[in-house]
Scaffold this motif. Structure first.
Motif, PDB file in Angstrom:
ATOM      1  N   LEU A  39      -9.571   0.993  -8.741  1.00  0.00           N
ATOM      2  CA  LEU A  39      -8.440   0.579  -7.931  1.00  0.00           C
ATOM      3  C   LEU A  39      -7.214   1.412  -8.288  1.00  0.00           C
ATOM      4  N   TYR A  40      -6.657   2.087  -7.282  1.00  0.00           N
ATOM      5  CA  TYR A  40      -5.513   2.963  -7.480  1.00  0.00           C
ATOM      6  C   TYR A  40      -4.412   2.540  -6.526  1.00  0.00           C
ATOM      7  N   ARG A  41      -3.140   2.766  -6.925  1.00  0.00           N
ATOM      8  CA  ARG A  41      -2.059   2.294  -6.062  1.00  0.00           C
ATOM      9  C   ARG A  41      -0.765   3.066  -6.298  1.00  0.00           C
ATOM     10  N   THR A  42       0.165   2.855  -5.391  1.00  0.00           N
ATOM     11  CA  THR A  42       1.535   3.306  -5.542  1.00  0.00           C
ATOM     12  C   THR A  42       2.429   2.179  -5.068  1.00  0.00           C
ATOM     13  N   THR A  43       3.582   2.050  -5.670  1.00  0.00           N
ATOM     14  CA  THR A  43       4.489   0.973  -5.287  1.00  0.00           C
ATOM     15  C   THR A  43       5.799   1.499  -4.716  1.00  0.00           C
ATOM     16  N   GLU A  44       6.038   2.776  -4.796  1.00  0.00           N
ATOM     17  CA  GLU A  44       7.286   3.354  -4.293  1.00  0.00           C
ATOM     18  C   GLU A  44       7.001   4.498  -3.331  1.00  0.00           C
ATOM     19  N   GLY A  45       6.103   4.245  -2.395  1.00  0.00           N
ATOM     20  CA  GLY A  45       5.723   5.253  -1.428  1.00  0.00           C
ATOM     21  C   GLY A  45       6.817   5.556  -0.433  1.00  0.00           C
ATOM     22  N   HIS A  46       6.772   6.740   0.115  1.00  0.00           N
ATOM     23  CA  HIS A  46       7.774   7.197   1.073  1.00  0.00           C
ATOM     24  C   HIS A  46       7.151   7.227   2.463  1.00  0.00           C
ATOM     25  N   HIS A  68      11.412   3.964   0.734  1.00  0.00           N
ATOM     26  CA  HIS A  68      10.737   4.398  -0.490  1.00  0.00           C
ATOM     27  C   HIS A  68      10.056   3.202  -1.159  1.00  0.00           C
ATOM     28  N   GLN A  69       9.720   2.205  -0.358  1.00  0.00           N
ATOM     29  CA  GLN A  69       9.084   1.003  -0.898  1.00  0.00           C
ATOM     30  C   GLN A  69       7.760   0.687  -0.221  1.00  0.00           C
ATOM     31  N   LEU A  70       7.049   1.717   0.194  1.00  0.00           N
ATOM     32  CA  LEU A  70       5.720   1.549   0.787  1.00  0.00           C
ATOM     33  C   LEU A  70       4.712   1.330  -0.341  1.00  0.00           C
ATOM     34  N   LEU A  71       3.948   0.271  -0.258  1.00  0.00           N
ATOM     35  CA  LEU A  71       2.897  -0.028  -1.225  1.00  0.00           C
ATOM     36  C   LEU A  71       1.564   0.391  -0.615  1.00  0.00           C
ATOM     37  N   ILE A  72       0.827   1.224  -1.326  1.00  0.00           N
ATOM     38  CA  ILE A  72      -0.499   1.641  -0.868  1.00  0.00           C
ATOM     39  C   ILE A  72      -1.477   1.437  -2.005  1.00  0.00           C
ATOM     40  N   GLN A  73      -2.665   0.923  -1.661  1.00  0.00           N
ATOM     41  CA  GLN A  73      -3.702   0.685  -2.654  1.00  0.00           C
ATOM     42  C   GLN A  73      -5.024   1.248  -2.134  1.00  0.00           C
ATOM     43  N   LEU A  74      -5.736   1.958  -2.978  1.00  0.00           N
ATOM     44  CA  LEU A  74      -7.028   2.558  -2.632  1.00  0.00           C
ATOM     45  C   LEU A  74      -8.091   1.979  -3.540  1.00  0.00           C
ATOM     46  N   ASP A  75      -9.134   1.410  -2.944  1.00  0.00           N
ATOM     47  CA  ASP A  75     -10.261   0.859  -3.689  1.00  0.00           C
ATOM     48  C   ASP A  75     -11.448   1.803  -3.523  1.00  0.00           C
ATOM     49  N   TYR A  76     -11.840   2.469  -4.614  1.00  0.00           N
ATOM     50  CA  TYR A  76     -12.934   3.438  -4.543  1.00  0.00           C
ATOM     51  C   TYR A  76     -14.272   2.785  -4.251  1.00  0.00           C
ATOM     52  N   ASP A  77     -14.461   1.517  -4.634  1.00  0.00           N
ATOM     53  CA  ASP A  77     -15.735   0.847  -4.374  1.00  0.00           C
ATOM     54  C   ASP A  77     -15.949   0.599  -2.888  1.00  0.00           C
ATOM     55  N   THR A  78     -14.934   0.078  -2.218  1.00  0.00           N
ATOM     56  CA  THR A  78     -15.078  -0.292  -0.817  1.00  0.00           C
ATOM     57  C   THR A  78     -14.572   0.783   0.143  1.00  0.00           C
ATOM     58  N   LYS A  79     -13.880   1.809  -0.402  1.00  0.00           N
ATOM     59  CA  LYS A  79     -13.238   2.859   0.390  1.00  0.00           C
ATOM     60  C   LYS A  79     -12.132   2.302   1.275  1.00  0.00           C
ATOM     61  N   GLU A  80     -11.603   1.155   0.902  1.00  0.00           N
ATOM     62  CA  GLU A  80     -10.549   0.487   1.657  1.00  0.00           C
ATOM     63  C   GLU A  80      -9.179   0.934   1.160  1.00  0.00           C
ATOM     64  N   ILE A  81      -8.318   1.289   2.117  1.00  0.00           N
ATOM     65  CA  ILE A  81      -6.922   1.567   1.803  1.00  0.00           C
ATOM     66  C   ILE A  81      -6.112   0.473   2.475  1.00  0.00           C
ATOM     67  N   SER A  82      -5.297  -0.191   1.687  1.00  0.00           N
ATOM     68  CA  SER A  82      -4.447  -1.236   2.249  1.00  0.00           C
ATOM     69  C   SER A  82      -3.011  -0.960   1.845  1.00  0.00           C
ATOM     70  N   GLY A  83      -2.092  -1.549   2.587  1.00  0.00           N
ATOM     71  CA  GLY A  83      -0.697  -1.308   2.280  1.00  0.00           C
ATOM     72  C   GLY A  83       0.207  -2.387   2.818  1.00  0.00           C
ATOM     73  N   LYS A  84       1.460  -2.296   2.384  1.00  0.00           N
ATOM     74  CA  LYS A  84       2.461  -3.270   2.809  1.00  0.00           C
ATOM     75  C   LYS A  84       3.815  -2.575   2.827  1.00  0.00           C
ATOM     76  N   PHE A 143       3.469   9.666   6.484  1.00  0.00           N
ATOM     77  CA  PHE A 143       3.730   9.567   5.057  1.00  0.00           C
ATOM     78  C   PHE A 143       2.791  10.502   4.314  1.00  0.00           C
ATOM     79  N   THR A 144       3.249  10.960   3.187  1.00  0.00           N
ATOM     80  CA  THR A 144       2.446  11.726   2.243  1.00  0.00           C
ATOM     81  C   THR A 144       2.730  11.098   0.896  1.00  0.00           C
ATOM     82  N   GLN A 145       1.718  10.540   0.269  1.00  0.00           N
ATOM     83  CA  GLN A 145       1.972   9.760  -0.924  1.00  0.00           C
ATOM     84  C   GLN A 145       0.919   9.970  -1.996  1.00  0.00           C
ATOM     85  N   VAL A 146       1.383  10.174  -3.203  1.00  0.00           N
ATOM     86  CA  VAL A 146       0.506  10.192  -4.358  1.00  0.00           C
ATOM     87  C   VAL A 146       0.124   8.735  -4.642  1.00  0.00           C
ATOM     88  N   ILE A 147      -1.161   8.484  -4.815  1.00  0.00           N
ATOM     89  CA  ILE A 147      -1.631   7.145  -5.135  1.00  0.00           C
ATOM     90  C   ILE A 147      -1.946   7.143  -6.626  1.00  0.00           C
TER      91      ILE A 147
END
Length: 184
Positions: free
Chosen positions: A24-31, A48-64, A174-178
């Motif tokens: 599980l990988y994420r960013t909390t200050e996405g642009h 600059h408050q985009l939350l993105i999360q990447l789950d390698y098991d399910t290949k699901e990317i979610s955000g808020k 958006f372009t964001q490091v997770i």
């Protein structure tokens, strides 16, 4: 003899225990940047408050994204944004990376059409964004770079109903490091 049996049993138990790596990988200050026109004048909103999360098991990317975090640079839009209730101001999204081998290492950047579901307080709709996922080798905190662009209908998003003169298209990118999750 009992100690030897216990030792062998423990050795077998520990050897059969599989340690699972971080998935599980994420960013909390996405642009994120959104562009639309209001009465033929370009308006840019960014946060600059985009939350993105990447789950390698399910290949699901979610955000808020909280719409109240958007800097719009427009008095009328700032007023509209400030009047949103907290539950109305949250947008969530999710989508699965539609590539079978994206977890394999190493690989080139992967470009794909990313179907995502967007949920607001009153609406739920689907869009397809053009996305690229690029992995970084090494480093303690960087997992990958996710870039995405897409055009949303302002009617479907709900902007057309409360912003007079808004164009039919809202461009989002958006372009964001997770980042790697700190705790499992």
């Amino acid at each position: 003899m009992m100690k030897i049996k216990l030792f062998i049993l423990l050795l077998i138990a520990f050897n059969s225990f599989v340690v699972k790596g971080q998935t599980l990988y994420r960013t909390t200050e996405g642009h994120i940047v959104m562009v639309a026109e209001i009465y033929d004048e370009q308006v840019i909103a960014e946060s600059h408050q985009l939350l993105i999360q990447l789950d390698y098991d399910t290949k699901e990317i979610s955000g808020k994204l909280n719409l109240k975090s958007l800097d719009v640079g427009n008095g009328f839009l700032s007023e509209q944004k400030s009047q949103l209730a907290n539950d109305e101001s949250i947008i969530t999204f999710s989508g699965r990376i539609p590539v079978d081998d994206f977890i394999s290492q190493p690989h080139s950047p992967i470009s794909f059409n990313w179907p995502i579901k967007i949920i607001t307080d009153e609406r739920e709709f689907q869009v397809v964004m053009n996305a690229t996922l690029k992995h970084f080798n090494g480093g303690e905190s960087i997992a990958c770079l996710l870039s995405a662009t897409g055009d949303f209908s302002t009617k479907e998003v709900g902007l057309a109903s409360f912003i007079p003169g808004v164009s039919e298209v809202l461009k989002v990118q958006f372009t964001q490091v997770i980042l790697r999750k700190n705790t499992l």
